[in-house]
Design an enzyme around this catalytic site. Structure first.
Site, PDB file in Angstrom:
ATOM      1  N   THR A   1      29.930   9.408  -4.189  1.00  0.00           N
ATOM      2  CA  THR A   1      28.770  10.486  -4.626  1.00  0.00           C
ATOM      3  C   THR A   1      28.997  11.873  -3.888  1.00  0.00           C
ATOM      4  OG1 THR A   1      26.476  11.189  -5.153  1.00  0.00           O
ATOM      5  CG2 THR A   1      26.895   9.833  -2.925  1.00  0.00           C
TER       6      THR A   1
ATOM      7  N   LYS B   1      21.354  13.742  -1.232  1.00  0.00           N
ATOM      8  CA  LYS B   1      20.179  12.895  -1.138  1.00  0.00           C
ATOM      9  C   LYS B   1      20.573  11.287  -1.102  1.00  0.00           C
ATOM     10  CE  LYS B   1      17.133  16.303  -3.358  1.00  0.00           C
ATOM     11  NZ  LYS B   1      16.325  16.759  -4.455  1.00  0.00           N
ATOM     12  N   LYS B   2      21.485  10.906  -2.027  1.00  0.00           N
ATOM     13  CA  LYS B   2      21.852   9.593  -2.044  1.00  0.00           C
ATOM     14  C   LYS B   2      22.602   9.104  -0.582  1.00  0.00           C
ATOM     15  CE  LYS B   2      22.600   9.169  -7.110  1.00  0.00           C
ATOM     16  NZ  LYS B   2      23.589   8.490  -7.998  1.00  0.00           N
TER      17      LYS B   2
ATOM     18  N   ASP C   1      24.882   3.415 -10.593  1.00  0.00           N
ATOM     19  CA  ASP C   1      24.424   4.363 -12.051  1.00  0.00           C
ATOM     20  C   ASP C   1      22.946   3.945 -12.193  1.00  0.00           C
ATOM     21  OD1 ASP C   1      25.172   6.101 -14.146  1.00  0.00           O
ATOM     22  OD2 ASP C   1      25.395   4.266 -15.397  1.00  0.00           O
TER      23      ASP C   1
ATOM     24  N   PHE D   1      14.080  14.361  -8.685  1.00  0.00           N
ATOM     25  CA  PHE D   1      14.892  15.025  -9.536  1.00  0.00           C
ATOM     26  C   PHE D   1      15.049  13.956 -10.964  1.00  0.00           C
ATOM     27  CE2 PHE D   1      17.522  12.389  -6.878  1.00  0.00           C
ATOM     28  CZ  PHE D   1      18.467  11.592  -7.507  1.00  0.00           C
TER      29      PHE D   1
ATOM     30  N   TYR E   1      14.175  12.354 -14.079  1.00  0.00           N
ATOM     31  CA  TYR E   1      12.748  12.072 -14.785  1.00  0.00           C
ATOM     32  C   TYR E   1      11.668  11.669 -13.972  1.00  0.00           C
ATOM     33  CZ  TYR E   1      16.193  11.739 -18.879  1.00  0.00           C
ATOM     34  OH  TYR E   1      17.165  11.923 -19.886  1.00  0.00           O
TER      35      TYR E   1
ATOM     36  N   HIS F   1      14.105   1.925  -7.936  1.00  0.00           N
ATOM     37  CA  HIS F   1      15.054   1.181  -8.390  1.00  0.00           C
ATOM     38  C   HIS F   1      16.252   1.292  -7.447  1.00  0.00           C
ATOM     39  CE1 HIS F   1      15.182   5.349 -10.002  1.00  0.00           C
ATOM     40  NE2 HIS F   1      16.213   5.043 -10.293  1.00  0.00           N
ATOM     41  N   ARG F   2      16.788   2.402  -7.257  1.00  0.00           N
ATOM     42  CA  ARG F   2      17.969   2.750  -6.331  1.00  0.00           C
ATOM     43  C   ARG F   2      17.766   2.005  -5.099  1.00  0.00           C
ATOM     44  NH1 ARG F   2      19.258   7.734  -7.460  1.00  0.00           N
ATOM     45  NH2 ARG F   2      18.522   8.456  -5.427  1.00  0.00           N
TER      46      ARG F   2
END
Length: 201
Positions: free
Chosen positions: A8, A12-13, A73, A156, A158, A184-185
């Protein structure tokens, strides 16, 4: 120190995964992003499932860099839309990554849907692919409901219209730490910790 590529360019990730490793006391692994390795052709997200997209991105990075690679994803699945936008979440309004247009389109599509039918879940798949082709693929969900108006400025996508189960605030009204703990992530990346620990040993 084992270098692991997170496929990525999203800072942020990268920060999130580094924080998760630190919290779990996993030492000996350095997380780097795509900006830290020589450019290579990246896989388009054309898979029918989150898992297919995550594996394709991680495998491409592992092959190009010769390093263990992680990719994820994710998207939102809305019950009243039969699980859509799903893998199309980032380009629901037609143009990839236009968060505001995607969010407005989704709210418009749900305008007549009563509150008790506004269930949804954020879904994330994450893949760890080693240079020898070994794959670990995990999936996690974060259930909740869709609001009628956006609220909050954190996050960010939704986040401003998603209220997690058991919460009154939207995901965009949670602190980054609260979101990491439940998202979830965050859950999916934690499921990869055993594999990352092995790389660190």
């Amino acid at each position: 120190m084992t270098r692991v590529v997170l496929a990525t360019r999203n800072s942020k990730k990268l920060t999130e995964l580094r924080r998760i490793l630190a919290e779990a006391s996993v030492a000996g692994v350095e997380i780097i992003g795509l900006d830290d390795v020589p450019p290579f052709p990246e896989e388009p997200e054309t898979g029918a499932t989150f898992e297919e997209n995550a594996v394709a991105k991680a495998a491409a990075a592992a092959k190009a860099t010769g390093l263990p690679s992680i990719a994820d994803d994710s998207g939102i699945a809305v019950e009243a839309l039969n699980g859509m936008p799903g893998v199309l979440s980032a380009r629901w309004a037609g143009k990839h990554g236009d968060d505001q247009a995607n969010l407005e389109l989704l709210l418009g599509q749900l305008a007549d849907v009563p509150d008790h039918r506004r269930g949804a879940a954020f879904v994330a798949a994450a893949a760890l692919v080693l240079p020898d082709g070994t794959q670990t693929v995990v999936r996690a969900e974060w259930p909740g409901t869709i609001t009628r108006e956006p609220r909050g400025t954190n996050g960010f996508g939704y986040d401003p219209i998603f209220v997690p189960e058991g919460e009154t605030r939207t995901s965009a009204e949670l602190s980054p730490e609260e979101k990491d703990a439940h998202s979830h992530r965050g859950k999916a990346l934690r499921l990869l910790l055993p594999g990352l620990r092995e790389l660190a040993d």
